[in-house]
Design a protein around this motif. Structure first.
Motif, PDB file in Angstrom:
ATOM      1  N   VAL A  57      38.002  22.313  47.606  1.00  0.00           N
ATOM      2  CA  VAL A  57      39.023  23.283  48.004  1.00  0.00           C
ATOM      3  C   VAL A  57      39.461  23.046  49.461  1.00  0.00           C
ATOM      4  O   VAL A  57      40.617  23.272  49.809  1.00  0.00           O
ATOM      5  CB  VAL A  57      38.566  24.737  47.796  1.00  0.00           C
ATOM      6  N   LYS A  58      38.547  22.578  50.311  1.00  0.00           N
ATOM      7  CA  LYS A  58      38.932  22.210  51.674  1.00  0.00           C
ATOM      8  C   LYS A  58      39.935  21.061  51.649  1.00  0.00           C
ATOM      9  O   LYS A  58      40.904  21.044  52.417  1.00  0.00           O
ATOM     10  CB  LYS A  58      37.697  21.798  52.484  1.00  0.00           C
ATOM     11  N   ALA A  59      39.710  20.102  50.745  1.00  0.00           N
ATOM     12  CA  ALA A  59      40.630  18.976  50.634  1.00  0.00           C
ATOM     13  C   ALA A  59      42.007  19.433  50.152  1.00  0.00           C
ATOM     14  O   ALA A  59      43.041  18.986  50.672  1.00  0.00           O
ATOM     15  CB  ALA A  59      40.055  17.922  49.679  1.00  0.00           C
ATOM     16  N   PHE A  60      42.042  20.338  49.173  1.00  0.00           N
ATOM     17  CA  PHE A  60      43.322  20.870  48.706  1.00  0.00           C
ATOM     18  C   PHE A  60      44.061  21.570  49.845  1.00  0.00           C
ATOM     19  O   PHE A  60      45.276  21.412  50.000  1.00  0.00           O
ATOM     20  CB  PHE A  60      43.111  21.848  47.542  1.00  0.00           C
ATOM     21  N   ALA A  61      43.332  22.365  50.628  1.00  0.00           N
ATOM     22  CA  ALA A  61      43.956  23.066  51.747  1.00  0.00           C
ATOM     23  C   ALA A  61      44.550  22.081  52.739  1.00  0.00           C
ATOM     24  O   ALA A  61      45.659  22.289  53.263  1.00  0.00           O
ATOM     25  CB  ALA A  61      42.937  23.963  52.435  1.00  0.00           C
ATOM     26  N   LYS A  62      43.818  20.998  53.018  1.00  0.00           N
ATOM     27  CA  LYS A  62      44.306  19.972  53.938  1.00  0.00           C
ATOM     28  C   LYS A  62      45.578  19.315  53.411  1.00  0.00           C
ATOM     29  O   LYS A  62      46.571  19.154  54.127  1.00  0.00           O
ATOM     30  CB  LYS A  62      43.222  18.910  54.130  1.00  0.00           C
ATOM     31  N   ILE A  63      45.551  18.933  52.145  1.00  0.00           N
ATOM     32  CA  ILE A  63      46.696  18.228  51.550  1.00  0.00           C
ATOM     33  C   ILE A  63      47.934  19.117  51.525  1.00  0.00           C
ATOM     34  O   ILE A  63      49.055  18.666  51.807  1.00  0.00           O
ATOM     35  CB  ILE A  63      46.334  17.754  50.130  1.00  0.00           C
ATOM     36  N   LEU A  64      47.742  20.393  51.188  1.00  0.00           N
ATOM     37  CA  LEU A  64      48.871  21.310  51.074  1.00  0.00           C
ATOM     38  C   LEU A  64      49.309  21.885  52.417  1.00  0.00           C
ATOM     39  O   LEU A  64      50.371  22.499  52.520  1.00  0.00           O
ATOM     40  CB  LEU A  64      48.524  22.460  50.120  1.00  0.00           C
ATOM     41  N   GLY A  65      48.467  21.710  53.446  1.00  0.00           N
ATOM     42  CA  GLY A  65      48.809  22.223  54.769  1.00  0.00           C
ATOM     43  C   GLY A  65      48.599  23.712  54.906  1.00  0.00           C
ATOM     44  O   GLY A  65      49.318  24.382  55.663  1.00  0.00           O
ATOM     45  N   TYR A  66      47.597  24.256  54.204  1.00  0.00           N
ATOM     46  CA  TYR A  66      47.331  25.689  54.228  1.00  0.00           C
ATOM     47  C   TYR A  66      46.011  25.984  54.937  1.00  0.00           C
ATOM     48  O   TYR A  66      45.144  25.122  55.082  1.00  0.00           O
ATOM     49  CB  TYR A  66      47.289  26.254  52.808  1.00  0.00           C
ATOM     50  N   THR A  67      45.840  27.261  55.321  1.00  0.00           N
ATOM     51  CA  THR A  67      44.603  27.677  55.971  1.00  0.00           C
ATOM     52  C   THR A  67      43.500  27.834  54.933  1.00  0.00           C
ATOM     53  O   THR A  67      43.755  28.168  53.770  1.00  0.00           O
ATOM     54  CB  THR A  67      44.792  29.003  56.718  1.00  0.00           C
ATOM     55  N   PHE A  68      42.260  27.608  55.375  1.00  0.00           N
ATOM     56  CA  PHE A  68      41.104  27.674  54.482  1.00  0.00           C
ATOM     57  C   PHE A  68      39.985  28.462  55.147  1.00  0.00           C
ATOM     58  O   PHE A  68      39.746  28.331  56.351  1.00  0.00           O
ATOM     59  CB  PHE A  68      40.607  26.259  54.159  1.00  0.00           C
ATOM     60  N   SER A  69      39.310  29.298  54.355  1.00  0.00           N
ATOM     61  CA  SER A  69      38.123  30.015  54.823  1.00  0.00           C
ATOM     62  C   SER A  69      37.075  30.003  53.725  1.00  0.00           C
ATOM     63  O   SER A  69      37.400  29.915  52.533  1.00  0.00           O
ATOM     64  CB  SER A  69      38.450  31.469  55.192  1.00  0.00           C
ATOM     65  N   ARG A  70      35.822  30.109  54.160  1.00  0.00           N
ATOM     66  CA  ARG A  70      34.705  30.147  53.219  1.00  0.00           C
ATOM     67  C   ARG A  70      33.780  31.296  53.593  1.00  0.00           C
ATOM     68  O   ARG A  70      33.511  31.522  54.772  1.00  0.00           O
ATOM     69  CB  ARG A  70      33.923  28.837  53.249  1.00  0.00           C
ATOM     70  N   VAL A  71      33.310  32.022  52.582  1.00  0.00           N
ATOM     71  CA  VAL A  71      32.357  33.107  52.788  1.00  0.00           C
ATOM     72  C   VAL A  71      31.096  32.799  51.993  1.00  0.00           C
ATOM     73  O   VAL A  71      31.161  32.603  50.772  1.00  0.00           O
ATOM     74  CB  VAL A  71      32.926  34.469  52.341  1.00  0.00           C
ATOM     75  N   GLN A  72      29.961  32.723  52.681  1.00  0.00           N
ATOM     76  CA  GLN A  72      28.673  32.581  52.011  1.00  0.00           C
ATOM     77  C   GLN A  72      28.119  33.985  51.785  1.00  0.00           C
ATOM     78  O   GLN A  72      27.759  34.678  52.728  1.00  0.00           O
ATOM     79  CB  GLN A  72      27.703  31.763  52.853  1.00  0.00           C
ATOM     80  N   CYS A  73      28.088  34.398  50.543  1.00  0.00           N
ATOM     81  CA  CYS A  73      27.741  35.789  50.235  1.00  0.00           C
ATOM     82  C   CYS A  73      26.239  36.039  50.362  1.00  0.00           C
ATOM     83  O   CYS A  73      25.415  35.142  50.143  1.00  0.00           O
ATOM     84  CB  CYS A  73      28.189  36.144  48.821  1.00  0.00           C
TER      85      CYS A  73
END
Length: 321
Positions: free
Chosen positions: A59-75
């Motif tokens: 999903v980080k790679a998709f965000a990079k390719i599309l030029g969008y912001t990315f966040s991750r939450v470890q629950c």
């Protein structure tokens, strides 16, 4: 470019994304395709499976390719709604309360081990995920657009977990069963590690030149224009109704499943470069649409019947137009 002329170009764009993903990741074609379908149909994905299967990386790679912001939450069990949504804090320099936005204010969000959240936080997150807006102390804030969530849950750990209730799982348009790599793909990972091809920083830098090369909002509009004939819509209806009438199922699919079929099959048609949906497009996403929504009867579980077998039976039993 109009939707009619753009749709035949979608397979080429998707293949470019798949190729970029495969430069770093191994054995992720099926998940890559489902994420693409979800992004094109404006839906979220729930992943169940083992840890350490590159979910964060993809999903980080998709965000990079599309030029969008990315966040991750470890629950964790003690994660509170404010940890994900945000809260208002007092800023001494300004002499007023200001909003500190949580990680949910991202275009692409990964929620890792969602079933570790306590029920109160689960409910707050899933509700916001559905409504695409956050209300903090009476003030409503829209989430970024596009907004895509991929949530994971680990079925092999039971201590300190709170399984999602059916109404919450239903908010996810698709689900995916994540498994370990096969032996050849496992060896390929080691080869890439030895050759230095698994350096994330180097890979991420190489993706920068492709950033923003895909206009997701325009492609979504193109997908929405894809035609579904009445007979195909009736086929979707029949599949969903069949889940409610099957003797091995205690809880069938909701109307949200029909909507997921409708939107998702359009995305599948687009991936095939077509401006119309076929029954094959509907069947291709059936497992991902139905698996997390259906509950087997206790008698069926005792008899060793699996959800996979029931879904395959339903697909075989419903007449194809």
């Amino acid at each position: 470019m109009t939707p009619d002329t753009a749709i035949p170009e979608i397979p080429r764009k998707v293949e470019e994304i798949r190729s970029l993903i495969n430069q770093y990741l191994v054995g992720k074609d099926e998940l890559t395709k489902l994420i693409t379908i979800a992004l094109l149909s404006d839906g979220h994905i729930l992943i169940q499976g083992v840890p350490g299967t590159a979910k964060t990386t993809i999903v980080k790679a998709f965000a990079k390719i599309l030029g969008y912001t990315f966040s991750r939450v470890q629950c964790a069990v003690d994660t509170q709604p404010a940890d994900i949504l945000g809260l208002r804090i007092y800023d001494q320099s300004k002499g007023e309360f200001v909003l500190r936005k949580g990680p949910i204010f991202s275009n692409i969000l990964l929620i890792d081990e969602l079933n570790r959240l306590n029920p109160r936080t689960q409910s707050a997150f899933v509700e916001v995920m559905s409504e695409r807006q956050v209300t903090i102390e009476g003030e409503t804030h829209p989430l970024p657009s596009p907004f895509f969530v991929m949530a994971t849950q680990n079925p092999y750990e039971f201590e300190g977990t709170f399984p999602l209730i059916e109404a919450q799982k239903d908010r996810f348009m698709y689900s995916f069963i994540s498994e370990y790599l096969n032996s050849e793909d496992e060896l390929e990972v080691l080869r890439r590690l030895d050759s230095g091809k698994l350096n994330w920083d180097t890979y991420a830098t190489s993706l920068d030149q492709h950033k923003g090369g895909v206009d997701l909002i325009f492609l979504r509009n193109c997908v929405e224009s894809i035609h579904i004939e009445e007979r195909v819509a009736m086929y979707i209806r029949d599949l969903v109704v069949a889940t409610r009438q099957n003797g091995d199922i205690s809880l069938g699919a909701s109307t949200r499943a029909s909507i997921a079929f409708y939107k998702g099959s359009k995305a599948v048609a687009a991936l095939n470069g077509r401006t119309f949906v076929t029954p094959d497009d509907v069947r291709e996403i059936a497992f991902h649409v139905l698996h997390h929504r259906l509950i087997l009867r206790r008698e069926a579980e005792i008899a060793g019947i699996t959800l996979e077998a029931v879904i395959n039976e339903i697909i075989r039993s419903v007449e194809v137009p």
